[in-house]
Design a protein around this motif. Sequence first.
Motif, PDB file in Angstrom:
ATOM      1  N   PRO A 186       0.853  -1.253   0.142  1.00 21.06           N
ATOM      2  CA  PRO A 186       0.181   0.084   0.083  1.00 21.06           C
ATOM      3  C   PRO A 186       0.896   1.235   0.003  1.00 21.06           C
ATOM      4  O   PRO A 186       1.981   1.179   0.384  1.00 21.06           O
ATOM      5  CB  PRO A 186      -0.784  -0.153   1.317  1.00 21.06           C
ATOM      6  CG  PRO A 186      -0.215  -1.126   2.064  1.00 21.06           C
ATOM      7  CD  PRO A 186       0.794  -1.995   1.229  1.00 21.06           C
ATOM      8  N   TYR A 191      -5.078   7.403  -2.234  1.00 20.03           N
ATOM      9  CA  TYR A 191      -6.639   6.544  -2.452  1.00 20.03           C
ATOM     10  C   TYR A 191      -7.273   6.801  -3.636  1.00 20.03           C
ATOM     11  O   TYR A 191      -6.992   7.864  -4.116  1.00 20.03           O
ATOM     12  CB  TYR A 191      -7.236   6.986  -1.089  1.00 20.03           C
ATOM     13  CG  TYR A 191      -6.792   6.983   0.121  1.00 20.03           C
ATOM     14  CD1 TYR A 191      -6.856   5.669   0.923  1.00 20.03           C
ATOM     15  CD2 TYR A 191      -6.036   7.901   0.871  1.00 20.03           C
ATOM     16  CE1 TYR A 191      -6.370   5.431   2.032  1.00 20.03           C
ATOM     17  CE2 TYR A 191      -5.449   7.508   2.159  1.00 20.03           C
ATOM     18  CZ  TYR A 191      -5.674   6.314   2.572  1.00 20.03           C
ATOM     19  OH  TYR A 191      -5.161   6.153   3.787  1.00 20.03           O
ATOM     20  N   ASP A 192      -8.036   5.804  -4.174  1.00 20.46           N
ATOM     21  CA  ASP A 192      -8.576   6.109  -5.438  1.00 20.46           C
ATOM     22  C   ASP A 192     -10.177   6.836  -5.033  1.00 20.46           C
ATOM     23  O   ASP A 192     -10.316   7.308  -3.803  1.00 20.46           O
ATOM     24  CB  ASP A 192      -9.254   4.937  -6.119  1.00 20.46           C
ATOM     25  CG  ASP A 192     -10.108   3.920  -5.281  1.00 20.46           C
ATOM     26  OD1 ASP A 192     -10.581   4.096  -4.415  1.00 20.46           O
ATOM     27  OD2 ASP A 192      -9.918   2.611  -5.596  1.00 20.46           O
ATOM     28  N   GLU A 194     -13.111   5.878  -4.819  1.00 25.19           N
ATOM     29  CA  GLU A 194     -14.020   5.116  -3.513  1.00 25.19           C
ATOM     30  C   GLU A 194     -13.285   5.102  -2.273  1.00 25.19           C
ATOM     31  O   GLU A 194     -13.633   4.405  -1.352  1.00 25.19           O
ATOM     32  CB  GLU A 194     -14.209   3.855  -4.067  1.00 25.19           C
ATOM     33  CG  GLU A 194     -14.966   3.741  -5.544  1.00 25.19           C
ATOM     34  CD  GLU A 194     -15.471   2.459  -6.081  1.00 25.19           C
ATOM     35  OE1 GLU A 194     -15.290   1.386  -5.554  1.00 25.19           O
ATOM     36  OE2 GLU A 194     -15.965   2.442  -7.108  1.00 25.19           O
ATOM     37  N   ARG A 196     -10.339   3.586  -1.523  1.00 27.09           N
ATOM     38  CA  ARG A 196      -9.494   2.496  -1.377  1.00 27.09           C
ATOM     39  C   ARG A 196      -8.134   2.740  -1.452  1.00 27.09           C
ATOM     40  O   ARG A 196      -7.640   3.538  -2.405  1.00 27.09           O
ATOM     41  CB  ARG A 196      -9.841   1.309  -2.449  1.00 27.09           C
ATOM     42  CG  ARG A 196     -11.198   0.724  -2.168  1.00 27.09           C
ATOM     43  CD  ARG A 196     -11.367  -0.277  -3.273  1.00 27.09           C
ATOM     44  NE  ARG A 196     -11.639   0.584  -4.532  1.00 27.09           N
ATOM     45  CZ  ARG A 196     -12.178  -0.003  -5.606  1.00 27.09           C
ATOM     46  NH1 ARG A 196     -12.521  -1.225  -5.897  1.00 27.09           N
ATOM     47  NH2 ARG A 196     -12.180   0.835  -6.928  1.00 27.09           N
ATOM     48  N   ASN A 197      -7.222   2.245  -0.596  1.00 31.69           N
ATOM     49  CA  ASN A 197      -5.787   2.477  -0.584  1.00 31.69           C
ATOM     50  C   ASN A 197      -5.033   2.016  -1.669  1.00 31.69           C
ATOM     51  O   ASN A 197      -5.251   0.789  -2.140  1.00 31.69           O
ATOM     52  CB  ASN A 197      -5.257   1.934   0.803  1.00 31.69           C
ATOM     53  CG  ASN A 197      -3.907   2.465   1.012  1.00 31.69           C
ATOM     54  OD1 ASN A 197      -3.115   2.120   2.176  1.00 31.69           O
ATOM     55  ND2 ASN A 197      -3.298   3.199   0.221  1.00 31.69           N
ATOM     56  N   THR A 199      -2.030   0.976  -4.206  1.00 34.13           N
ATOM     57  CA  THR A 199      -0.579   0.342  -4.010  1.00 34.13           C
ATOM     58  C   THR A 199       0.274   0.686  -4.953  1.00 34.13           C
ATOM     59  O   THR A 199       0.129   1.362  -5.984  1.00 34.13           O
ATOM     60  CB  THR A 199      -1.104  -1.153  -4.188  1.00 34.13           C
ATOM     61  OG1 THR A 199      -1.326  -1.397  -5.789  1.00 34.13           O
ATOM     62  CG2 THR A 199      -2.139  -1.731  -3.425  1.00 34.13           C
ATOM     63  N   TYR A 202      -0.381  -0.487  -8.726  1.00 31.40           N
ATOM     64  CA  TYR A 202      -1.310   0.409  -9.339  1.00 31.40           C
ATOM     65  C   TYR A 202      -0.804   1.625  -9.882  1.00 31.40           C
ATOM     66  O   TYR A 202      -0.672   1.740 -11.108  1.00 31.40           O
ATOM     67  CB  TYR A 202      -2.651   0.956  -8.303  1.00 31.40           C
ATOM     68  CG  TYR A 202      -3.415   1.689  -9.181  1.00 31.40           C
ATOM     69  CD1 TYR A 202      -4.379   1.057  -9.838  1.00 31.40           C
ATOM     70  CD2 TYR A 202      -3.331   3.024  -9.006  1.00 31.40           C
ATOM     71  CE1 TYR A 202      -5.381   2.091 -10.391  1.00 31.40           C
ATOM     72  CE2 TYR A 202      -4.186   3.987  -9.495  1.00 31.40           C
ATOM     73  CZ  TYR A 202      -5.073   3.410 -10.417  1.00 31.40           C
ATOM     74  OH  TYR A 202      -6.063   4.557 -10.955  1.00 31.40           O
TER      75      TYR A 202
END
Length: 579
Positions: A186, A191-192, A194, A196-197, A199, A202
């Motif tokens: 992470p 964060y995206d 939504e 979410r953490n 990575t 990504y």
Amino acid sequence: MELNSKSTYFRTQFSEDIFNHKYKHEGAETWDKLSETLIRTVCEKYMSEEDIVNLINIHTKMEFIAGGRYLYYAGRRNQFYNNCYLLKAEEDSKEDWANLSWKSESCLMTGGGIGIDYSAYRSKGSKIKGTGGLAAGPVSKMRMINELGREIQQGGSRRSAIYASLNWKHSDAAEFLHCKDWYNIPLKGAYDEEGRNLTIGYLKEKDFNYPAPLDMTNVSLNYDNKFLEEVFQTDLETIKETYKSGKTLEPKVIPITFLENCRQALKTGEPGFSFNFFEKENETLRNACTEVTSEDDSDVCNLGSVNMANIDTIEKFRQVVRLSSKFLVCGTLEAHLPYEKIHEVRKKNRKLGLGLMGIHEWLLKRNSKYEVTPELHEWLKVYEEESKQSATELCNKLNISIPISFRAIAPTGSIGILAGTTTGIEPLYAVAYKRRYLKGNKEWHYQYVVDGTAKILIQKYGIEPNLIETALTLSTDHERRIKFQADIQKYVDMSISSTINIPKWGSDFNNDTIVKDFAMTLVKYAPLLRGFTCYPDGSRGGQPLTVVDYEEAKSHEGKEYKEQFHDICDINGGGTCGS
């Protein structure tokens, strides 16, 4: 769509673009000038004028192409002709730990890659008697070397190529197996939409330049004779004689480490597999692309490839192999090296890495499938015998040591594109694809490409694009690819760099249910191989080739595009980092 470039030497405009971008320089403004400059500089003191003229002609016609570092340094003051250096953690001491960094930096600064076996270093958390501290472990050292490569490539002209390996029985093998699981790391504060953490994986997918652990480094586990005995539950001599007779054995036990290695390879593409069996058990050192093998620290690769696609007769093939082998012998006398120990090891081993490329095109021209046919066996026998005989003959004439190895098949990425043919032993990757490349060592660009070999088959012979066998059509039949590599390995005294394309992890043909069967198949062929690598589609951000539709590539061909990326600030919604 033009089949040829404006030049008389290149099959396609894309090939000429690669030459202009990577290899064209003062004194080597055209392919024929580069060829003559290179051959005369390397060979003039050691070979007859007749052989030199023939070799210039062969290189100009791309029947043989010297390795990429030869091409880059042709006519330059510094002549670091060697693509890679093979290094070793020799002892578990603080002095060796520091010296390995010095050796790595010295080699990387020449533009060459490095490969390192870290197995000698003690496991993470072990007590250090001299200081009372705890050992960082070999994976920590790998990360240090990786960052050396990152910083050196930023100021140079070539991205650092690094390879790291560890014995399968090492206490840190479990950590090593997951050292490049970027999607499990992470990123703090990112964060995206939504919540979410995000990575590192990504971000690496969005921007290939985003730093990630060991992102400059290819990794493999080393497997030795103990592995074979454990797998087949019999003695080494029985295993050796069985495979020597042309038979194979069915594995009785699959070690947990190997099974997890297979799962990671199918999921992320790494670690790969380094197979060191029988009398070659100590040859754990590899160059960055893994085709050159050695047991001696500070050894060096010395590469060039015969282009079978441009050769029609076995008599001509014999001549090309003969002269190419002699060229590489001369390279062992002329190439500059970064430090003295490499000179000593080169003089002792004098390894030659004569390889092959264009094999699949050679097969396609003969209406053959992707398999080692009786005729190909005949040509490979010439490759095996003539490479050794001609190199030995020149070494005896010059009164220098005889090479201990003669043949290694490199991936031939860039020089395969120069020749417009299939690379190494690989099948045609795809009829059409998008190729990404770093330009000016700063920005990523891409071009749409109709594969040069496919283009010839389509335009000259009228073959339908969807009927051409490719790496992608073979991606669901991994045993066929493994067997092809094993059949060619019989003629190669070092190794073969080959990557088997497989479907995306989680798809019908690549998921948790196939891991054991895949492991059983790979183990069955392992005694016939020196290494193995696979690449699941999309497993690494920034992959250089992406398959596209033939008509789409045809409509965009010849144009260059700049790739756009979003940085971490854009992803977080801020205009400036820290705001």
